[in-house]
Motif scaffolding. Structure first.
Motif, short mmCIF file in Angstrom:
data_model
loop_
_atom_site.label_atom_id
_atom_site.label_comp_id
_atom_site.label_asym_id
_atom_site.label_seq_id
_atom_site.Cartn_x
_atom_site.Cartn_y
_atom_site.Cartn_z
N UNK A 1 29.17 28.81 -0.76
CA UNK A 1 29.57 28.24 -2.04
C UNK A 1 28.41 28.25 -3.02
N UNK A 2 28.76 28.37 -4.32
CA UNK A 2 27.78 28.25 -5.40
C UNK A 2 28.11 26.99 -6.20
N UNK A 3 27.10 26.21 -6.60
CA UNK A 3 27.38 25.04 -7.45
C UNK A 3 27.75 25.48 -8.86
N UNK B 1 27.77 24.34 -12.92
CA UNK B 1 27.02 23.44 -13.80
C UNK B 1 27.80 22.20 -14.17
N UNK B 2 29.08 22.38 -14.43
CA UNK B 2 29.91 21.25 -14.86
C UNK B 2 30.30 20.35 -13.70
N UNK B 3 29.90 20.74 -12.49
CA UNK B 3 30.23 19.94 -11.32
C UNK B 3 31.15 20.69 -10.38
N UNK B 4 31.00 20.45 -9.10
CA UNK B 4 31.83 21.12 -8.11
C UNK B 4 31.22 22.43 -7.65
N UNK B 5 32.05 23.24 -7.01
CA UNK B 5 31.59 24.48 -6.41
C UNK B 5 32.60 25.60 -6.64
N UNK B 6 32.14 26.84 -6.43
CA UNK B 6 33.05 27.98 -6.39
C UNK B 6 32.67 28.85 -5.20
N UNK B 7 33.65 29.59 -4.70
CA UNK B 7 33.42 30.46 -3.55
C UNK B 7 32.51 31.61 -3.97
N UNK C 1 31.20 16.07 1.80
CA UNK C 1 30.07 16.38 2.68
C UNK C 1 30.15 17.83 3.17
N UNK C 2 31.36 18.27 3.51
CA UNK C 2 31.55 19.63 4.00
C UNK C 2 31.21 20.66 2.91
N UNK C 3 31.54 20.36 1.67
CA UNK C 3 31.24 21.28 0.57
C UNK C 3 29.73 21.48 0.41
#
Length: 253
Positions: A68-70, A72-78, A57-59
């Protein structure tokens, strides 16, 4: 017969989500999670000791804030920030605060709210007393009074739409009214710059009281330009840059 309600699972507790949000934001702004770093829920959960549900939820919240940026393969990066992006964010805040000031002037501001705004400027004047050195304690008092002034200005416009957009804008890194104040405190002309900023505060109040919408808007937009100057000072001096939370996310080419 009374219906029993299920107790909230620990990992769904809102306080855990807030804790995860604050900790992750701190890790990003302090450089523990550098720009470009991929954020993995299991790793972050292990680092923070917080379960994965509030982390998830925090992400999402941090993506909404622009940290954060999403992927494509899932998850996020700073996320990293270019100079243009930061300048645009500051410009958007100036435009919205100018709009808030114009609407407030045109619609009329209650006398007690005008008095509250003037009290902020008096508190700032007291914090910036030129007869003594600007101590950490007095600088903290300035920051608090400055934040209170800007919050009251938002309230004065009596527009939930504008207030909501301003809150979203100020959540962007480096766009809030207090984002670069620490830089001002250590610059050679710190006291003068802060005094000029408060003179602008006072001028806006007088425009509000006189119901001069265009003047209030122009003054508020000019007031935001100080943040642009502080940004330039920050980027020109590596020692000062270290004082700005999240400065490691700024990419200059």
């Amino acid at each position: 017969m009374a219906i029993k309600t299920l107790s909230q699972a620990p990992e769904d507790n809102p306080s855990q989500t807030v804790r995860a949000l604050l900790r992750l934001r701190e890790m990003i702004l302090d450089g523990e999670l550098p720009a470009g770093e991929r954020i993995s829920e299991p790793v972050v959960a292990e680092l923070t000791g917080i379960s994965r549900t509030p982390i998830r939820t925090a992400l999402v919240r941090l993506q909404e804030e622009g940290l954060l940026d999403p992927i494509r393969s899932g998850g996020f990066k700073v996320k990293s920030f270019s100079l243009d992006e930061i300048c645009d964010a500051i410009e958007v805040r100036g435009t919205l605060e100018g709009l808030a000031a114009r609407l407030a002037a045109e619609r009329g501001v209650a006398p007690e709210l005008i008095d509250a705004l003037r009290a902020c400027t008096r508190d700032i004047d007291a914090a910036l007393d030129a007869s003594t050195e600007l101590s950490d304690e007095r600088f903290t008092a300035y920051v608090e009074a400055n934040a209170r002034y800007h919050a009251l200005l938002e309230q004065a416009c009596a527009s939930e739409v504008v207030q909501r957009q301003l809150e979203r804008c100020k959540a962007l890194p480096f766009a809030s009214p207090n984002a670069f104040l620490r830089v001002q405190a250590v610059s050679p002309d710190a006291l003068l710059t802060l005094q000029i900023a408060n003179a602008q505060h006072c001028a806006v109040i007088e425009a509000l009281a006189a119901r001069e919408g265009s003047r209030a808007e122009a003054l508020m937009r000019e007031h935001t330009r100080i943040a642009r100057r502080n940004l330039e000072t920050t980027l020109a001096n590596p020692h000062i840059k270290a004082l700005v939370p999240g400065a490691s996310l700024i990419v200059t080419r």
